[in-house]
Design an enzyme around this catalytic site. Structure first.
Site, PDB file in Angstrom:
ATOM      1  N   HIS A 268       0.877  -1.180   0.000  1.00  0.00           N
ATOM      2  CA  HIS A 268       0.000   0.000   0.000  1.00  0.00           C
ATOM      3  C   HIS A 268       0.910   1.223   0.000  1.00  0.00           C
ATOM      4  O   HIS A 268       1.562   1.499  -1.006  1.00  0.00           O
ATOM      5  CB  HIS A 268      -0.917  -0.111   1.222  1.00  0.00           C
ATOM      6  CG  HIS A 268      -2.068   0.848   1.255  1.00  0.00           C
ATOM      7  ND1 HIS A 268      -2.393   1.677   0.219  1.00  0.00           N
ATOM      8  CD2 HIS A 268      -2.983   1.104   2.236  1.00  0.00           C
ATOM      9  CE1 HIS A 268      -3.448   2.403   0.559  1.00  0.00           C
ATOM     10  NE2 HIS A 268      -3.828   2.079   1.773  1.00  0.00           N
ATOM     11  N   HIS A 307      -2.273  -2.348 -10.020  1.00  0.00           N
ATOM     12  CA  HIS A 307      -3.198  -1.769  -9.050  1.00  0.00           C
ATOM     13  C   HIS A 307      -4.456  -2.612  -9.027  1.00  0.00           C
ATOM     14  O   HIS A 307      -4.869  -3.120 -10.064  1.00  0.00           O
ATOM     15  CB  HIS A 307      -3.550  -0.327  -9.466  1.00  0.00           C
ATOM     16  CG  HIS A 307      -4.093   0.472  -8.344  1.00  0.00           C
ATOM     17  ND1 HIS A 307      -5.411   0.421  -7.972  1.00  0.00           N
ATOM     18  CD2 HIS A 307      -3.488   1.322  -7.481  1.00  0.00           C
ATOM     19  CE1 HIS A 307      -5.589   1.220  -6.943  1.00  0.00           C
ATOM     20  NE2 HIS A 307      -4.449   1.770  -6.618  1.00  0.00           N
ATOM     21  N   ASP A 363       2.872   5.388  -7.088  1.00  0.00           N
ATOM     22  CA  ASP A 363       4.132   5.248  -6.357  1.00  0.00           C
ATOM     23  C   ASP A 363       5.353   5.126  -7.244  1.00  0.00           C
ATOM     24  O   ASP A 363       6.479   5.181  -6.758  1.00  0.00           O
ATOM     25  CB  ASP A 363       4.068   4.008  -5.452  1.00  0.00           C
ATOM     26  CG  ASP A 363       3.060   4.190  -4.340  1.00  0.00           C
ATOM     27  OD1 ASP A 363       3.077   5.280  -3.749  1.00  0.00           O
ATOM     28  OD2 ASP A 363       2.272   3.282  -4.080  1.00  0.00           O
TER      29      ASP A 363
HETATM   30  N1  ACO Z   1       4.817  -6.984 -11.040  1.00  0.00           N
HETATM   31  C1  ACO Z   1       4.700  -8.164 -11.666  1.00  0.00           C
HETATM   32  N2  ACO Z   1       3.570  -8.855 -11.754  1.00  0.00           N
HETATM   33  C2  ACO Z   1       2.498  -8.331 -11.145  1.00  0.00           C
HETATM   34  C3  ACO Z   1       2.532  -7.088 -10.465  1.00  0.00           C
HETATM   35  C4  ACO Z   1       3.763  -6.408 -10.426  1.00  0.00           C
HETATM   36  N3  ACO Z   1       3.874  -5.235  -9.810  1.00  0.00           N
HETATM   37  N4  ACO Z   1       1.315  -6.798  -9.967  1.00  0.00           N
HETATM   38  C5  ACO Z   1       0.527  -7.824 -10.314  1.00  0.00           C
HETATM   39  N5  ACO Z   1       1.238  -8.744 -11.034  1.00  0.00           N
HETATM   40  C6  ACO Z   1       0.729  -9.961 -11.651  1.00  0.00           C
HETATM   41  C7  ACO Z   1       0.465 -11.054 -10.611  1.00  0.00           C
HETATM   42  O1  ACO Z   1       1.606 -11.874 -10.442  1.00  0.00           O
HETATM   43  C8  ACO Z   1      -0.689 -11.775 -11.218  1.00  0.00           C
HETATM   44  O2  ACO Z   1      -0.195 -12.598 -12.266  1.00  0.00           O
HETATM   45  P1  ACO Z   1      -0.811 -14.064 -12.515  1.00  0.00           P
HETATM   46  O3  ACO Z   1      -2.239 -13.792 -12.929  1.00  0.00           O
HETATM   47  O4  ACO Z   1       0.033 -14.657 -13.555  1.00  0.00           O
HETATM   48  O5  ACO Z   1      -0.734 -14.773 -11.194  1.00  0.00           O
HETATM   49  C9  ACO Z   1      -1.515 -10.679 -11.877  1.00  0.00           C
HETATM   50  O6  ACO Z   1      -0.553  -9.649 -12.196  1.00  0.00           O
HETATM   51  C10 ACO Z   1      -2.601 -10.105 -10.967  1.00  0.00           C
HETATM   52  O7  ACO Z   1      -2.003  -9.704  -9.743  1.00  0.00           O
HETATM   53  P2  ACO Z   1      -2.721  -9.681  -8.340  1.00  0.00           P
HETATM   54  O8  ACO Z   1      -1.703  -9.810  -7.266  1.00  0.00           O
HETATM   55  O9  ACO Z   1      -3.872 -10.643  -8.344  1.00  0.00           O
HETATM   56  O10 ACO Z   1      -3.321  -8.230  -8.337  1.00  0.00           O
HETATM   57  P3  ACO Z   1      -3.874  -7.467  -7.074  1.00  0.00           P
HETATM   58  O11 ACO Z   1      -4.980  -6.609  -7.554  1.00  0.00           O
HETATM   59  O12 ACO Z   1      -4.157  -8.393  -5.959  1.00  0.00           O
HETATM   60  O13 ACO Z   1      -2.618  -6.584  -6.606  1.00  0.00           O
HETATM   61  C11 ACO Z   1      -1.135  -4.839  -6.189  1.00  0.00           C
HETATM   62  C12 ACO Z   1      -2.525  -5.242  -6.720  1.00  0.00           C
HETATM   63  C13 ACO Z   1      -1.001  -5.321  -4.726  1.00  0.00           C
HETATM   64  C14 ACO Z   1      -1.032  -3.319  -6.175  1.00  0.00           C
HETATM   65  C15 ACO Z   1      -0.067  -5.481  -7.091  1.00  0.00           C
HETATM   66  O14 ACO Z   1      -0.204  -5.037  -8.419  1.00  0.00           O
HETATM   67  C16 ACO Z   1       1.354  -5.230  -6.578  1.00  0.00           C
HETATM   68  O15 ACO Z   1       1.830  -5.970  -5.710  1.00  0.00           O
HETATM   69  N6  ACO Z   1       2.033  -4.166  -7.112  1.00  0.00           N
HETATM   70  C17 ACO Z   1       3.334  -3.814  -6.630  1.00  0.00           C
HETATM   71  C18 ACO Z   1       3.196  -3.047  -5.317  1.00  0.00           C
HETATM   72  C19 ACO Z   1       2.689  -1.636  -5.544  1.00  0.00           C
HETATM   73  O16 ACO Z   1       3.143  -0.917  -6.426  1.00  0.00           O
HETATM   74  N7  ACO Z   1       1.725  -1.233  -4.678  1.00  0.00           N
HETATM   75  C20 ACO Z   1       1.175   0.122  -4.720  1.00  0.00           C
HETATM   76  C21 ACO Z   1      -0.272   0.101  -5.022  1.00  0.00           C
HETATM   77  S1  ACO Z   1      -0.873   1.727  -5.175  1.00  0.00           S
HETATM   78  C22 ACO Z   1      -1.122   2.288  -3.609  1.00  0.00           C
HETATM   79  O17 ACO Z   1      -1.352   1.561  -2.661  1.00  0.00           O
HETATM   80  C23 ACO Z   1      -1.029   3.696  -3.416  1.00  0.00           C
END
Ligand code: ACO
Length: 429
Positions: A268, A307, A363
């Site tokens: 987050h 996201h 971010d």
């Molecule tokens: N890098 C690589 N792969 C990713 C990323 C990433 N940053 N984010 C998601 N994926 C992939 C997952 O591995 C998954 O792949 P799969 O279907 O082959 O298993 C698919 O994309 C879907 O990902 P989920 O984890 O199900 O997506 P979710 O909606 O739960 O997660 C999150 C959202 C937590 C923001 C995620 O994208 C992440 O971890 N990003 C990096 C951390 C980040 O930047 N957080 C800031 C968010 S913005 C904020 O809070 C202000």
């Protein structure tokens, strides 16, 4: 067209008609679906609230597929460009309308008269270890504020409620700056109420001598815009924490401390710090393709990408990316910018990211700007928490004023052991 949903339960052959309102059905209506009369009834299983609306809200609108973010109807791009100050947007988010000139003057006056903290709060902060994480200090100090303002528990008294709102918005920059000065072993700088909200925060952070800190107008403007972009984001993890804790009718300081704790996590508000670590680890542009390959092979995530809601470019990231160049014109370019740009270029062309609709989020660039402005990395979540306090408070007020709401209490699917007799210790294996 009938606004109902007909469900057939194939276990019993029975049909149920559920009313549809705002494209949703009420989860509790599903409870009618039973096989036997004494069954509990059907529930929905929705870990992480992937498809559950838990509130009706009028504050922030997001269309994640189109990359739209609006506070009270106003597009974020317009607010970032035209707002005269962060407090103007804070008023909008909390009160629902842009303030008139006199409303804004009064609002500013009131908040600026709540920027000082009780000297005992200062003493409390002095008690933290020299290397305490500023976010840990921030969270604990916000929680401690409930002990200074016991009347804050009167959450249904509009006057008391408004007072705590003014106090929280007024004091969070002071607490944030004190946390920073503490970790540096520097004397705390008291607020200067003639300065803007962002300008005063910069002064409390960086002022060194007794002369007034000269706030650079470009950096002050950049921080104002960053604050505006972070003011609210509908039902995110920390807003949900605020509402959930607030649903027990606890005071807003305790609820805000819980929301801030939720914000601290790397998925987050901690993500921009993770971005900087990632860019450091990559080290140079030449290493970007290998890093992207590792991410695709499941060895870690591309931080600052993806996201839960945005399946398009995060509109806040667009504003920030543009602003980065203005900030770097004052501070000098953050050398990691080139790595970030190359990462973005490669990722946006790569099938892995395109297919999963992974775009830069807010971010991805904010950490680079904060770092260039001289903020240490461990202060990044605190910088997020300052403006987000406004969003938390708006969500909290809406929540406790909503007749539909009750104490938050999800259900579970119990998959543990069925009843069994207690086993004496000598018979356990
Ligand atoms: N890098 C690589 N792969 C990713 C990323 C990433 N940053 N984010 C998601 N994926 C992939 C997952 O591995 C998954 O792949 P799969 O279907 O082959 O298993 C698919 O994309 C879907 O990902 P989920 O984890 O199900 O997506 P979710 O909606 O739960 O997660 C999150 C959202 C937590 C923001 C995620 O994208 C992440 O971890 N990003 C990096 C951390 C980040 O930047 N957080 C800031 C968010 S913005 C904020 O809070 C202000």
């Amino acid at each position: 067209m009938p606004q109902t949903l007909t469900i057939t339960d194939n276990r019993t052959g029975k049909q149920y008609e559920l009313p549809i309102e705002h494209e949703t059905v009420r989860a509790t209506d599903l409870r009618k679906i039973k096989v036997k009369d004494d069954d509990f009834g059907m529930m929905v299983y929705d870990p992480a609230f992937m498809n559950t609306a838990s509130v009706k809200s009028k504050i922030t609108f997001i269309d994640g597929d189109k990359g739209i973010l609006r506070y009270r109807g106003y597009p974020i791009e317009q607010l970032a460009e035209h707002s005269s100050s962060f407090l103007e947007v804070a008023y909008l988010v909390l009160m629902g309308e842009l303030p008139t000139k006199s409303q804004l003057d009064e609002w500013r006056y009131n908040i600026k008269h709540h920027t000082f903290v009780h000297e005992n709060i200062k003493k409390l902060m002095e008690g933290f270890r020299y290397d305490a994480h500023p976010m840990g200090m921030f969270i604990s100090t916000i929680a401690a504020m409930s002990t200074f303002y016991p009347e804050a528990k009167n959450i249904f008294d509009p006057e008391s409620r408004q007072k705590q709102i003014l106090r929280l918005i007024g004091k969070v920059p002071t607490i944030a700056a004190f946390a920073y000065r503490h970790t540096k072993g520097l004397p705390y700088v008291y607020p200067e109420n003639e300065l803007t909200y962002a300008g005063n925060f910069l002064s409390m952070m960086f002022k060194m001598s007794s002369e007034r800190y000269q706030v650079n107008p470009i950096l002050e403007h950049a921080l104002t815009v960053l604050f505006i972009l972070h003011a609210d984001h509908e039902q995110n993890c920390s807003a949900n924490a605020m509402r959930s804790i607030g649903s027990s009718h606890v005071d807003p300081y305790s609820a805000c401390a819980g929301a801030a704790a939720a914000l601290w996590g790397p998925l987050h508000g901690g993500a921009n710090e993770a971005v900087i670590h990632m860019l450091d680890e990559i080290g140079s542009i030449q290493n970007v393709p290998a890093f992207v390959k590792d991410v695709k092979d499941g060895k870690g995530r591309l931080m600052g990408f993806g996201h839960r809601v945005y399946k398009n470019y995060d509109p806040r990231a667009k504003v920030i990316k543009k602003m980065a160049y203005e900030v770097f014109s004052v501070t000098g370019k953050n050398p990691k910018l080139d790595i970030a740009l190359e990462l973005e270029r490669i990722a946006l062309e790569d099938d892995y990211f395109v297919k999963r609709k992974l775009y830069p989020n807010v971010d991805f660039y904010s950490g680079l700007i904060y770092q260039a402005m001289g903020f240490p990395m461990d202060l990044f979540p605190v910088l997020f928490a300052i403006p987000r306090t406004v969003g938390w408070l708006a969500q909290w007020v809406e929540h406790i004023s909503d007749a539909d709401q009750k104490i938050a209490r999800p259900r579970q699917i119990f998959l543990g052991a069925d009843e069994r007799p207690w086993t004496p210790i000598e018979k356990r294996s």
